[in-house]
Design a protein around this motif. Structure first.
Motif, PDB file in Angstrom:
ATOM      1  N   VAL B  16      22.323-113.608  -9.097  1.00  0.00           N
ATOM      2  CA  VAL B  16      22.716-114.134 -10.406  1.00  0.00           C
ATOM      3  C   VAL B  16      21.692-115.169 -10.875  1.00  0.00           C
ATOM      4  N   LEU B  17      21.326-116.063  -9.989  1.00  0.00           N
ATOM      5  CA  LEU B  17      20.320-117.071 -10.318  1.00  0.00           C
ATOM      6  C   LEU B  17      18.967-116.570  -9.827  1.00  0.00           C
ATOM      7  N   GLN B  18      17.971-116.577 -10.731  1.00  0.00           N
ATOM      8  CA  GLN B  18      16.686-115.978 -10.364  1.00  0.00           C
ATOM      9  C   GLN B  18      15.532-116.933 -10.593  1.00  0.00           C
ATOM     10  N   GLY B  19      15.617-118.088  -9.982  1.00  0.00           N
ATOM     11  CA  GLY B  19      14.517-119.033 -10.104  1.00  0.00           C
ATOM     12  C   GLY B  19      14.842-120.176 -11.038  1.00  0.00           C
ATOM     13  N   ASN B  36      28.553-116.387 -21.606  1.00  0.00           N
ATOM     14  CA  ASN B  36      29.531-115.979 -20.603  1.00  0.00           C
ATOM     15  C   ASN B  36      28.890-115.170 -19.485  1.00  0.00           C
ATOM     16  N   GLY B  37      29.197-115.517 -18.268  1.00  0.00           N
ATOM     17  CA  GLY B  37      28.756-114.701 -17.141  1.00  0.00           C
ATOM     18  C   GLY B  37      27.289-114.857 -16.800  1.00  0.00           C
ATOM     19  N   VAL B  38      26.636-115.900 -17.350  1.00  0.00           N
ATOM     20  CA  VAL B  38      25.202-116.043 -17.124  1.00  0.00           C
ATOM     21  C   VAL B  38      24.919-116.687 -15.755  1.00  0.00           C
ATOM     22  N   GLY B  39      25.932-117.341 -15.187  1.00  0.00           N
ATOM     23  CA  GLY B  39      25.735-117.906 -13.847  1.00  0.00           C
ATOM     24  C   GLY B  39      25.873-119.415 -13.765  1.00  0.00           C
TER      25      GLY B  39
END
Ligand code: ATP
Ligand code: MG
Lengths: 294, 238
Positions: B16-19, B36-39
């Protein structure tokens, strides 16, 4: 009238003992969401511990209960650290296999070690096997076991409500994630819960010893009773365990009076009915039967 | 206070989290904003130690805390008030607050902390014997924030504290958030209600596609065209 009083007394005494026998199972389920299929075997081991304690050292289980409790606390720690720890966040089936496997292992180990003989111990001196209370006949062994049940249930309630670790156990049983956010280490809580649950179960086996025969497969009978008590009273609820024990004790005693042949069937019929109608039990939280940590 | 570098985390195979790169300085209020739902929750859960990072680092006062486990993060004074409040439903308000002081750092001051929480949220004292599950949404949120404060945090993370609350309750909760900020606590705030969050925040980060795409002071972001269009258009009146 006399008969009813007798039934009530016998039912309540039996019920208290049943509640004690099921408490450890329900505590572990409520906190770690693990159904311990080896529960009956830990009771069996508690009975044998009482038997050998009495036979080898002359200490009777009523006085030796704290020794049995301490020893089984360590057994519970080992049970968690050595086996259940690896299954705790796994699918339910993994836990079923682990505890069922342990149950078979313990039963057979007991069979090899102690043979299939029925064993019992005599504690109450001759003439004191029973007393009369208001005309009702009260077996003293059952009475002592009942008093132990009351004392232990109260002690556990006080422990859970008033100590930090007790409250942490309660918190984990209600919401694992929230508990972790409070700084509670779930691994420590699970370890303590297994220690406590198995200690209670060992003591229960010990104080039951003088009123029941011990043999390696005796656990299969008690585990069924314990399941009925837990499902009847409420999954994960200590008050429910007490209620479930008392209700089952009364129902079983009553049925045993009017239709002795059906007494044994009571457990199965109740269990099936309950699972169909109210799987979380009388005082349990709705949906508790579906809870897992996964 | 908290430094996050190239943080990757998620659930199983979904990253979900990419850096994520992010800094929180002592005493500031930082808002985290995103669709919404971005993490956003995932980010807070990773800082709190509920999720172990798959890559990157989180340091608090120079010490690596990524993957330490939630109970050790709490002992370092980083405390999260979770989305959905998550009170212990079958404990009284008072027990809920007391268990908030479970951490060794907080236990000795339990009585004093309890008085402070009751002073901040007088309604909780009135309701102290009521079960957590029976409170109204606003009261539950106050109890959840109070429970977080019981741990004596130096950094408090608030996830969607206004979600599902009546406007009057939102107002009460944000008054409390300001009072907490004024005591010098460091705050990380995640909000659907972006306008509200940007108003109290010193700085804010916008997350999109698992990365920080924009950051600046609360005022800068409030005036940013993209932010206005994407987040404030819907919530300007709130
Ligand atoms: N326990 C979980 N297991 C698997 N995926 C999850 C889990 N929790 C969240 N996700 C997924 O991770 C992504 C990010 O979720 P997250 O809750 O962090 O978003 P959010 O920004 O907090 O959203 P919201 O505004 O709805 O609170 C979502 O796609 C969500 O579906
Ligand atoms: Mg969220």
């Amino acid at each position: 009238m006399q008969a009813i009083l007798q039934l009530l007394v016998s039912g309540v005494l039996l019920g208290g003992v049943y509640a004690l026998g099921a408490l450890g199972l329900n505590l572990i389920f409520g906190v770690a969401k693990v159904v311990n299929f080896a529960h009956g075997e830990f009771l069996m081991l508690g009975m044998f511990a009482a038997y050998w304690l009495m036979t080898l050292t002359g200490i009777n289980p009523y006085l030796g209960a704290p020794i049995i409790g301490a020893a089984f606390f360590l057994v519970g720690l080992a049970f968690y650290a050595g086996l259940m720890r690896f299954t705790i966040y796994k699918p339910e089936l993994t836990q079923v296999f682990a505890t069922l496997g342990l149950s078979i292992l313990l039963q057979n180990a007991a069979l090899v070690a102690w043979s299939a003989d029925y064993r019992t111990i005599q504690i109450m001196p001759a003439g004191w096997e029973s007393i009369q209370v208001l005309g009702a006949y009260v077996p003293t062994n059952r009475l002592v076991a009942f008093l132990y049940a009351v004392a232990i249930l109260l002690a556990v309630l006080v422990f859970l409500r008033s100590t930090f670790i007790g409250r942490a156990i309660e918190a984990v049983s209600q919401d694992l994630v929230a508990a972790r956010l409070m700084g509670i280490d779930p691994d420590r809580v699970f370890l303590m819960t297994f220690g406590l649950g198995i200690a209670i179960t060992g003591v229960a086996g010990g104080v039951l010893m003088p009123s029941f025969y011990a043999f390696p497969s005796v656990g299969s009978f008690f585990v069924l009773v314990a399941f009925v008590v837990v499902v009847l009273g409420g999954l994960g609820s200590i008050a429910g365990t007490i209620l479930g024990g008392l209700l089952l004790g009364l129902v079983e005693t009553g049925i045993g009076y009017v239709a002795p042949d059906l007494k044994e069937a009571t457990h199965f019929v109740l269990l099936i009915l309950l699972l169909a109608v109210r799987p979380h039990g009388l005082l349990g939280v709705k949906g508790a039967e579906k809870e897992t940590l996964k | 206070m908290i430094e996050i570098r190239d943080l990757h985390a998620g659930y199983g195979d979904t990253e979900v989290l990419q850096g994520i790169d992010l800094d929180v300085r002592a005493g500031e209020v930082v808002a985290i904003v995103g669709a919404n739902g971005v993490g956003k929750t995932t980010l807070l859960r990773t800082i709190a130690g509920l999720i172990a990072p798959s890559r990157g680092s989180i340091t608090a006062e120079g010490e690596a805390i990524g993957g330490l486990g939630a109970h050790r993060v709490v002992e370092r004074g980083i405390v999260m008030v979770p989305e959905g409040r998550r009170l212990f439903p079958r404990m009284t308000v008072r027990r809920n607050l007391e268990i908030g002081a479970y951490a060794a750092r907080a236990r000795p001051r339990l009585k004093q902390s309890l008085e402070e929480v009751y002073a901040l949220f007088p309604i909780l004292r009135e309701r102290e014997d009521q079960l957590g599950g029976t409170l109204s949404g606003g009261q539950q949120q106050m109890c959840a924030i109070g429970r977080g404060l019981m741990a004596l945090p130096s950094v408090l993370m608030l996830d969607e504290v206004s979600l599902g609350l009546a406007p009057i309750a939102v107002k009460r909760v944000y008054e409390a958030v300001r009072a907490i900020r004024d005591r010098g606590l460091t705050l990380i705030i995640v909000e659907q209600n972006v306008g509200q969050a940007l108003k109290v925040a010193d700085r804010a980060y916008v997350i999109q596609g698992g990365r920080v795409v924009l950051s600046g002071t609360g005022r800068e972001l409030t005036n940013n065209e993209d932010v206005r269009r994407a987040y404030l258009g819907l919530t300007e009146h709130a």
